[in-house]
Structures are given as C-alpha cells and as structure tokens.
Write an enzyme that holds these catalytic residues in place. Structure first.
Site, short mmCIF file in Angstrom:
data_model
loop_
_atom_site.label_atom_id
_atom_site.label_comp_id
_atom_site.label_asym_id
_atom_site.label_seq_id
_atom_site.Cartn_x
_atom_site.Cartn_y
_atom_site.Cartn_z
N PHE A 164 3.39 -6.70 -3.66
CA PHE A 164 3.32 -8.13 -3.96
C PHE A 164 2.88 -8.95 -2.77
CE2 PHE A 164 7.53 -8.29 -1.97
CZ PHE A 164 7.47 -9.50 -1.29
N LYS A 188 -3.89 -1.06 -9.77
CA LYS A 188 -2.62 -1.45 -10.44
C LYS A 188 -1.92 -2.40 -9.47
CE LYS A 188 1.36 -1.22 -10.83
NZ LYS A 188 2.22 -2.43 -10.63
N GLU A 191 3.20 -6.51 -10.21
CA GLU A 191 3.46 -7.32 -11.41
C GLU A 191 4.00 -8.70 -11.06
OE1 GLU A 191 4.96 -4.76 -10.22
OE2 GLU A 191 7.08 -4.62 -10.73
N SER A 241 6.95 -0.09 -0.74
CA SER A 241 8.18 0.27 -0.02
C SER A 241 8.26 1.79 0.19
CB SER A 241 9.39 -0.23 -0.80
OG SER A 241 9.39 0.37 -2.09
N CYS A 296 4.39 -6.47 6.10
CA CYS A 296 4.80 -5.15 6.58
C CYS A 296 4.65 -5.04 8.08
CB CYS A 296 3.99 -4.06 5.91
SG CYS A 296 2.26 -4.19 6.34
N GLU A 397 15.18 -2.65 5.80
CA GLU A 397 14.02 -3.54 5.88
C GLU A 397 14.40 -4.80 5.10
OE1 GLU A 397 10.49 -2.51 3.64
OE2 GLU A 397 9.22 -3.58 5.07
P1 NAD Z 1 7.29 -1.87 -4.13
O1 NAD Z 1 7.38 -0.51 -3.57
O2 NAD Z 1 8.46 -2.39 -4.89
O3 NAD Z 1 6.05 -1.97 -5.16
C1 NAD Z 1 4.75 -1.55 -4.79
C2 NAD Z 1 3.99 -1.12 -6.04
O4 NAD Z 1 4.66 -0.01 -6.63
C3 NAD Z 1 3.90 -2.21 -7.11
O5 NAD Z 1 2.61 -2.16 -7.68
C4 NAD Z 1 4.98 -1.81 -8.11
O6 NAD Z 1 4.67 -2.20 -9.43
C5 NAD Z 1 5.01 -0.29 -7.99
N1 NAD Z 1 6.35 0.27 -8.25
C6 NAD Z 1 7.55 -0.32 -7.96
N2 NAD Z 1 8.56 0.49 -8.32
C7 NAD Z 1 8.01 1.62 -8.86
C8 NAD Z 1 8.53 2.81 -9.41
N3 NAD Z 1 9.85 3.04 -9.49
N4 NAD Z 1 7.67 3.74 -9.84
C9 NAD Z 1 6.35 3.54 -9.76
N5 NAD Z 1 5.79 2.42 -9.27
C10 NAD Z 1 6.59 1.46 -8.81
O7 NAD Z 1 6.89 -2.85 -2.95
P2 NAD Z 1 6.79 -4.44 -2.97
O8 NAD Z 1 8.15 -5.02 -3.06
O9 NAD Z 1 5.77 -4.88 -3.97
O10 NAD Z 1 6.15 -4.71 -1.53
C11 NAD Z 1 6.92 -4.82 -0.36
C12 NAD Z 1 6.99 -3.51 0.38
O11 NAD Z 1 5.69 -3.06 0.69
C13 NAD Z 1 7.72 -3.61 1.72
O12 NAD Z 1 8.52 -2.47 1.88
C14 NAD Z 1 6.58 -3.63 2.73
O13 NAD Z 1 6.93 -3.18 4.02
C15 NAD Z 1 5.62 -2.72 2.07
N6 NAD Z 1 4.27 -2.92 2.57
C16 NAD Z 1 3.77 -1.98 3.41
C17 NAD Z 1 2.50 -2.15 3.93
C18 NAD Z 1 1.91 -1.14 4.85
O14 NAD Z 1 0.74 -1.25 5.12
N7 NAD Z 1 2.66 -0.16 5.33
C19 NAD Z 1 1.75 -3.29 3.59
C20 NAD Z 1 2.30 -4.21 2.72
C21 NAD Z 1 3.56 -4.02 2.21
#
Ligand code: NAD
Length: 512
Positions: A164, A188, A191, A241, A296, A397
């Site tokens: 997000f 994808k 959401e 994450s 991040c 985090e």
């Molecule tokens: P998230 O892991 O909740 O979601 C990321 C994606 O995975 C979304 O598209 C979501 O719909 C999908 N997703 C969520 N739960 C899922 C599941 N159980 N099964 C399959 N798909 C699933 O992350 P977020 O809250 O959208 O973003 C924040 C996180 O992203 C933080 O931890 C941040 O550090 C990390 N991030 C990392 C970087 C990097 O480059 N390392 C960059 C940006 C964000």
C-alpha cells in the site's frame, strides 16, 4: 509546497464507485461478488470499493497476457523503446493526477506523492535504455571456426504484487523493466489504494502498449494464491511485509517460479559522537516522519553513541512541534494520516507498551489535535527514548510516525545492534570521520547504506534490495538486477563450416 491539481477530467472515470480490473486493454468489472473498502485516510470516509478477483478472473488475465506475449516479444527493440518513451512522457505530464490518487487513497501529502511519482519515472527512464541493457556478449573463434554468443530473452508472463505504501512507484519498479524486456505483466496492487493502478493502465494503453501486455488484477489472498500457483506465470516480484514475503517466496518457488520477494524493515541510523547534531536531527526527523513513517526505508531507530545522545534527543524533540500534520488538501501539510484506522491504532499502541516496558515517551502523537478531533487517521510525530532491544517498539516494524532512540556506549555496540537485527533493508551512519564511515560500510549486514544520507534508496541505474528478512531471493529489484530477473540467458555455439569439411567425432567437444 506544490499544490496538487485536480485529476484530469478525461480520466475522472477511473475514480468510480468500484475499482475494476484491467484485462486485455480494458476495464473489467469484477464478477466474484467480493469487494473491499477503500478509505480516504484524511477524512476517515469510505471513498469507494475495489473488486476482489476470483480464480477465474486471474485465469482470464493470465490468458490475456499469455496471448499478448509472442507479439510483444517479437516487437523490435526500437519500437518497444518508442513506447517506453511515450509511457515515460505520459506519466510525467500526468504526475499531478497520479499524485492526487495517492493523496486521496494513501493519504500522503502532495510533495511526498509527487516525489513517489518522480522516483517511479526514473525507472521508466532506465528502461528506455533497454536496447543497450539487453546487449549480450560475443566470443569469436573459441575453437576453429566456432563462435559463442549469449542473448537474454524474456520469461513470458510475469506478475508483481505490491504494497500500500507506494501504489505508483513500486509497480513502476517492476513493470518498467519487465515489459521493456519483452514480458507480459500482471499487477496485483494493494487493495487499500488501488485506483492509481488503473490510471497507469490507461496511460500505458494511450502510449501504444498492445492490449494484454499490461494487466491489473485487484484483490486479496485469493488472487495472490492463484498467481502463485498458475502454471503460466513464470516469475513473481513481491514487495510487502516480511511474513508475506517469506510465504510468497516459499510458495512461488515450490511452484517452479523465479521469485524476488522484498520484505519489511527496521532501519537504524547510527549517530557517532563527532556527528553534526543539527544535521543528524534534521535527517532523523525527515526520514523518521516523512510519509508518516510508512516507508520501508524510513528511519525507525536512532542509535545514539556516547555523549551525543542528550543533545541529539533534545534537537529532535525541538523540531517535532514544527512538523505540520494535516490532510493533503492543506498545501502546508508535511505529514499526512496513516493508511487505515486499524493501522493508526496499532501504531499508537506502541506508545503504551513502550512506557510499560520502561522506555521514556518524549513526544506522544496522541496529543496532536487531529488525533483527538478528526475522523481522519492522524497521529502526531512521536519520540521514544531509552529503548532497549527486548521492547516491542524495538522488535516490531511499527511502520508509523514513531521514532525510537537506543543509547549505546560504542561503535561496536551500535554495529552489534544492527547486525543482530533480523531485518537488513537500509541503514545510515552520521559522522564526520571518513574512516569510521568506511568501516561501517564494510562491517554492516544491511543491503543499502547511507553515509550522512538517511534514506539511501538507490537511483534507478543501481538496484534496490535489503538483506536478511528484508529480501527473499537472489536478485535485487529494478536497475541492472531487474533486467537480469526478467530475462534468461541463452548461449549459442555456432559454426558455419565450408561444405564438405564435416566429419564424425564421438569424443566430447574440446576447444583445444
Ligand atoms: P502486506 O504484506 O500486508 O501486503 C503486500 C501485498 O501482499 C498486498 O498486495 C496484499 O494484498 C498482499 N497480501 C497481504 N496479505 C496476504 C496474504 N496473506 N496472502 C497473500 N497475499 C497477501 O504489506 P503492506 O501492509 O501493503 O505494506 C507495508 C509493508 O511493506 C511493510 O512491511 C514495508 O516495510 C514493506 N515494504 C517493503 C519494501 C521494500 O522494498 N523492502 C517497500 C515497500 C514496503
């Protein structure tokens, strides 16, 4: 402060009641009957819904991408480059519209949203150099009359699953190189803030990208799991994450896919006793609270070495009342709301657990008037001192505007803290001592290092990637490693013999 323009009238239609999918070059309304809410974080209002794809809808998108792949792959490099230049120009000229969607659904303030788009554009510009990036190698006369050369070819249908916090930039990290290399792409998006993805899809079509080369599937775990299992998806890029990144990497590779999965972070900023305290405090505030800490590469933890701790904490504290918290519609706002109420409340809960576990809450963002009086998901800038590694606010985090300070006695203690941490995305060191900075760069187990630079996100012609729990897979994202990720090598050994010069030889071919 830059004022964000209203989204282009021609494209207003994207801000519909229900955000659709984009399959085969057109918007496709969902049929699964499942939808998720999309909020305006600055007002707390439900703004619209987003369709959640079924397995069949994912199959449809993969089929569209698969059908488009042979034609796109065969399109000349100069034609592909021409389209990439057009995409770059359209994204650039519509950057205010894209930024407006980010402000509306993510909540980031205009200056931050425009910065996100600008860093995404860098990736499009890098991908415009694809004829050069795909050049292989040629070795003449490896043996008598035999030449060997290597070419890099696209993988086929590839997918990107994005978080997000960067609804425009992270997709551009992925699709710029993926399509430049000749792949067909399925996005994808998160959401929580899905509208920018459809807006980008419209721009790509306008730029002349053939239908089916870029597709968007909205949704949740159902869509992601189908992408992970689909036999026609060759590779997956993920950013999100750490628990989900690990799941994506393990499941995707088990299904035979190439996977790069970037995870969460806990970025430490080491401040040595000789550092310029004002410069370090400015950097800590900018990198800790920018985008409400939802980056991040945000600085989560300041590690104050020796006597610098007291003046540094004072200098950070003195700056916090001046950080202007507000909605993106306020041109002076520097820090917007958090993405959802649930996330804001979880972030705020660390202030209580920190106090209970013995830390000192220096600034409590719940005292900000917008936390108390607004329906938006605001939290003021918060600072916690005297934090130790076993506390929840250090271990987790937090991903919000809560900066913690850990005091240590020496450089070695600071280094040990960073190297023992399960994450390894980014880190920074603030010092005037070049030798100490160079030693830190040598010693630290982290993928991206800043020397007097708090957010060392590499420019697009390097690659982005953390170590340890911040990245699963072998290759970093975008830049040269992105080109490597989205292509596979083919090595050709060739001979053009004179007629009549061939003979039978059952021995293993030798060059000498
Ligand atoms: P998230 O892991 O909740 O979601 C990321 C994606 O995975 C979304 O598209 C979501 O719909 C999908 N997703 C969520 N739960 C899922 C599941 N159980 N099964 C399959 N798909 C699933 O992350 P977020 O809250 O959208 O973003 C924040 C996180 O992203 C933080 O931890 C941040 O550090 C990390 N991030 C990392 C970087 C990097 O480059 N390392 C960059 C940006 C964000």
């Amino acid at each position: 402060m830059t004022q964000v323009a209203e989204p282009d009238i021609k494209r207003q239609r994207v801000a519909t009641e229900v955000v659709p999918h984009w399959i085969g070059g057109r918007r496709v309304a969902g049929t699964s009957g499942r939808r998720g809410p999309v909020y305006n974080p600055a007002t707390g209002e439900l703004a619209r819904h987003v369709d959640f794809a079924s397995i069949e809808e994912v199959n449809e998108a993969v089929a569209a991408a698969r059908a488009a792949f042979p034609g796109w792959r065969a399109t000349s490099l100069s034609k592909r480059t021409d389209i990439l230049f057009r995409i770059r120009n359209l994204v650039e000229s519509h950057r205010h519209d894209i930024a407006a969607f980010l402000t509306a659904e993510h909540g980031k303030v205009p200056s931050d949203a425009l910065g996100e788009v600008a860093r995404g554009i860098e990736n499009l510009e890098f991908a415009c150099g694809v004829p050069n990036l795909l050049k292989g190698g040629f070795s003449e006369q490896v043996s008598g009359g035999i030449d060997v050369y290597q070419i890099r070819q696209p993988l086929g249908v590839v997918a990107g699953i994005t978080p997000f916090n960067f609804p425009a930039m992270v997709p551009m990290w992925m699709f710029a190189n993926a399509i430049a290399c000749g792949n067909a792409f399925i996005l994808k998006p998160s959401e929580k803030d899905p509208s920018a993805s459809i807006y980008l899809a419209e721009l790509l079509k306008e730029a002349g990208l053939p239908d089916g080369v870029f597709n968007v599937i909205q949704g949740d775990k159902v869509a992601v799991d189908r992408i992970l299992e689909h036999p026609d998806v060759a590779a997956l890029s993920f950013v999100g994450s750490t628990p989900i990144a690990r799941y994506i990497y393990e499941t995707g590779t088990r299904h035979g896919k190439r996977v790069q999965a970037l995870g969460g972070a806990k970025n430490h900023m080491i401040v040595l006793p000789d550092a310029d305290v004002d410069m370090a405090a400015d950097a800590a505030v900018s990198a800790g609270y920018g985008s409400s800490g939802e980056r991040c590469m945000a600085i989560a933890t300041v590690v104050a070495v020796g006597a610098v701790a007291d003046p540094l904490v004072e200098a950070i504290k003195a700056r916090l009342p001046k950080v202007r918290v507000g909605p993106g519609s306020d041109p002076a706002a520097e820090m917007g709301p958090l993405v959802t109420k649930q996330h804001r409340d979880k972030v705020a809960s660390y202030l209580d657990s920190a106090a209970e576990q013995g830390a000192t809450v220096v600034a409590d963002g719940r005292e900000h008037p917008l936390y108390r009086d607004s329906e938006g998901f605001f939290l003021g800038a918060s600072l916690i001192d005297d934090v130790t590694p076993e506390m929840d606010c250090y271990r987790d985090e937090i991903f919000g505007p809560v900066l913690t300070v850990t005091r240590v006695g020496s450089y070695e203690d600071a280094l040990g803290l960073v190297n023992d941490n399960p994450y390894g995305n980014g880190t920074a060191i603030f010092t005037r001592d070049g030798g100490a900075a160079r030693q830190y760069q040598f010693d630290v187990n982290v993928g991206m290092v800043g020397i007097n630079v708090p957010i060392p996100v590499p420019v697009a012609y390097y690659s982005f990637g953390g170590w340890k729990g911040s990245l699963f897979g072998d290759l970093h994202m975008y830049g040269p490693e992105g080109i490597q990720f989205y292509t596979r090598a083919k090595v050709v050994t060739s001979r053009w013999p004179d007629p009549g010069s061939s003979r039978i030889d059952l021995g293993f071919p030798r060059t000498r």
